[in-house]
Design a protein around this motif. Structure first.
Motif, PDB file in Angstrom:
ATOM      1  N   LEU A  99     -21.398 -26.535   9.653  1.00 41.95           N
ATOM      2  CA  LEU A  99     -19.880 -25.951  10.054  1.00 41.95           C
ATOM      3  C   LEU A  99     -19.907 -24.687  10.662  1.00 41.95           C
ATOM      4  O   LEU A  99     -18.915 -24.755  11.563  1.00 41.95           O
ATOM      5  CB  LEU A  99     -19.313 -25.693   8.756  1.00 41.95           C
ATOM      6  N   LEU A 100     -20.667 -23.876  10.666  1.00 38.02           N
ATOM      7  CA  LEU A 100     -20.661 -22.341  11.291  1.00 38.02           C
ATOM      8  C   LEU A 100     -21.735 -22.542  12.130  1.00 38.02           C
ATOM      9  O   LEU A 100     -22.712 -22.129  11.794  1.00 38.02           O
ATOM     10  CB  LEU A 100     -20.436 -21.492  10.314  1.00 38.02           C
ATOM     11  N   THR A 101     -21.476 -22.440  13.522  1.00 35.13           N
ATOM     12  CA  THR A 101     -22.545 -22.214  14.411  1.00 35.13           C
ATOM     13  C   THR A 101     -21.846 -21.241  15.818  1.00 35.13           C
ATOM     14  O   THR A 101     -20.795 -21.749  15.964  1.00 35.13           O
ATOM     15  CB  THR A 101     -22.994 -23.485  15.169  1.00 35.13           C
ATOM     16  N   THR A 102     -22.895 -20.412  16.253  1.00 32.53           N
ATOM     17  CA  THR A 102     -22.283 -19.589  17.195  1.00 32.53           C
ATOM     18  C   THR A 102     -22.632 -20.317  18.747  1.00 32.53           C
ATOM     19  O   THR A 102     -23.785 -20.698  18.820  1.00 32.53           O
ATOM     20  CB  THR A 102     -22.642 -18.372  17.206  1.00 32.53           C
ATOM     21  N   LEU A 151     -24.010 -20.893  10.633  1.00 31.53           N
ATOM     22  CA  LEU A 151     -23.791 -20.107  11.554  1.00 31.53           C
ATOM     23  C   LEU A 151     -25.025 -19.778  12.584  1.00 31.53           C
ATOM     24  O   LEU A 151     -25.889 -19.142  12.030  1.00 31.53           O
ATOM     25  CB  LEU A 151     -23.052 -18.767  11.066  1.00 31.53           C
ATOM     26  N   ARG A 152     -24.847 -19.974  13.920  1.00 31.26           N
ATOM     27  CA  ARG A 152     -25.937 -19.693  14.976  1.00 31.26           C
ATOM     28  C   ARG A 152     -25.509 -18.933  16.011  1.00 31.26           C
ATOM     29  O   ARG A 152     -24.842 -19.802  16.963  1.00 31.26           O
ATOM     30  CB  ARG A 152     -26.813 -20.997  15.096  1.00 31.26           C
ATOM     31  N   GLN A 199     -30.191 -16.190  14.313  1.00 35.66           N
ATOM     32  CA  GLN A 199     -30.089 -16.321  12.843  1.00 35.66           C
ATOM     33  C   GLN A 199     -29.052 -17.413  12.563  1.00 35.66           C
ATOM     34  O   GLN A 199     -28.102 -17.608  13.239  1.00 35.66           O
ATOM     35  CB  GLN A 199     -29.567 -15.072  12.261  1.00 35.66           C
ATOM     36  N   GLU A 200     -29.179 -18.081  11.333  1.00 33.35           N
ATOM     37  CA  GLU A 200     -28.388 -18.905  10.913  1.00 33.35           C
ATOM     38  C   GLU A 200     -27.745 -18.371   9.616  1.00 33.35           C
ATOM     39  O   GLU A 200     -28.352 -17.889   9.232  1.00 33.35           O
ATOM     40  CB  GLU A 200     -28.979 -20.478  10.636  1.00 33.35           C
ATOM     41  N   LEU A 201     -26.336 -18.708   9.530  1.00 30.12           N
ATOM     42  CA  LEU A 201     -25.619 -18.324   8.152  1.00 30.12           C
ATOM     43  C   LEU A 201     -25.020 -19.624   7.613  1.00 30.12           C
ATOM     44  O   LEU A 201     -24.282 -20.225   8.309  1.00 30.12           O
ATOM     45  CB  LEU A 201     -24.731 -17.445   8.420  1.00 30.12           C
TER      46      LEU A 201
END
Length: 169
Positions: free
Chosen positions: A1-4, A32-33, A123-125
């Motif tokens: 769901l959260l990727t940069t 998150l990436r 980093q992934e979150l």
């Protein structure tokens, strides 16, 4: 769901929007990436940020105004794909550690996600749903107990707001 996504280049047409879902089961972990770093020297005094959504996403000690549109959060030249169209976000220092993070409500399922921080390059979150609030239609923060730390509230049509803690999972 959260990727940069990195700065300045638009996302691929399908990358910022995950497929629509009508599932009622908790969503898979959110990720998150980031693609590129934004380095800013620490400011002696932070400029005032007049925005509904704000957080220190680059770690310089000053909050940046965030923009949210159809599942993409933008701040300081960085982009994060978060959820999709119809999802709602709010920022707040949910853990009362001195830094605002993102919370997401998926009204279609009532799932509420709370992130621990902001992803950095390489980093992934990820996070999973911490709560489900049936009929939830809005997120907001409020310091209900006056301790200086905001609580995450989910507004719902059929009752009073529901307070969500990251520990509700």
């Amino acid at each position: 769901l959260l990727t940069t996504r990195g700065p300045a280049s638009p996302p691929p047409p399908d990358a910022a929007r995950p497929p629509a879902t009508t599932e009622t089961a908790p969503a898979t972990p959110t990720t998150l990436r980031p693609r590129s770093a934004v380095t800013t020297a620490p400011a002696r005094a932070c400029p005032r940020v007049d925005a509904t959504l704000a957080a220190d996403t680059d770690g310089d000690g000053c909050p940046e105004a965030l923009r949210w549109s159809d599942g993409v959060v933008e701040a300081g030249g960085e982009r994060w794909a978060v959820g999709g169209p119809g999802d709602l976000v709010a920022t707040g220092d949910w853990a009362c550690r001195g830094g605002a993070t993102l919370a997401l409500l998926r009204p279609a399922t009532g799932d509420v996600f709370v992130f621990d921080g902001w992803a950095r390059p390489g980093q992934e979150l990820a996070t999973t749903a911490v709560a489900r609030v049936d009929g939830g239609f809005a997120l907001r923060s409020a310091d209900l107990d006056g301790d200086g730390c905001p609580e995450l509230l989910v507004e719902r049509a059929d009752g009073p707001p529901v307070r969500v803690s990251r520990h509700d999972a």
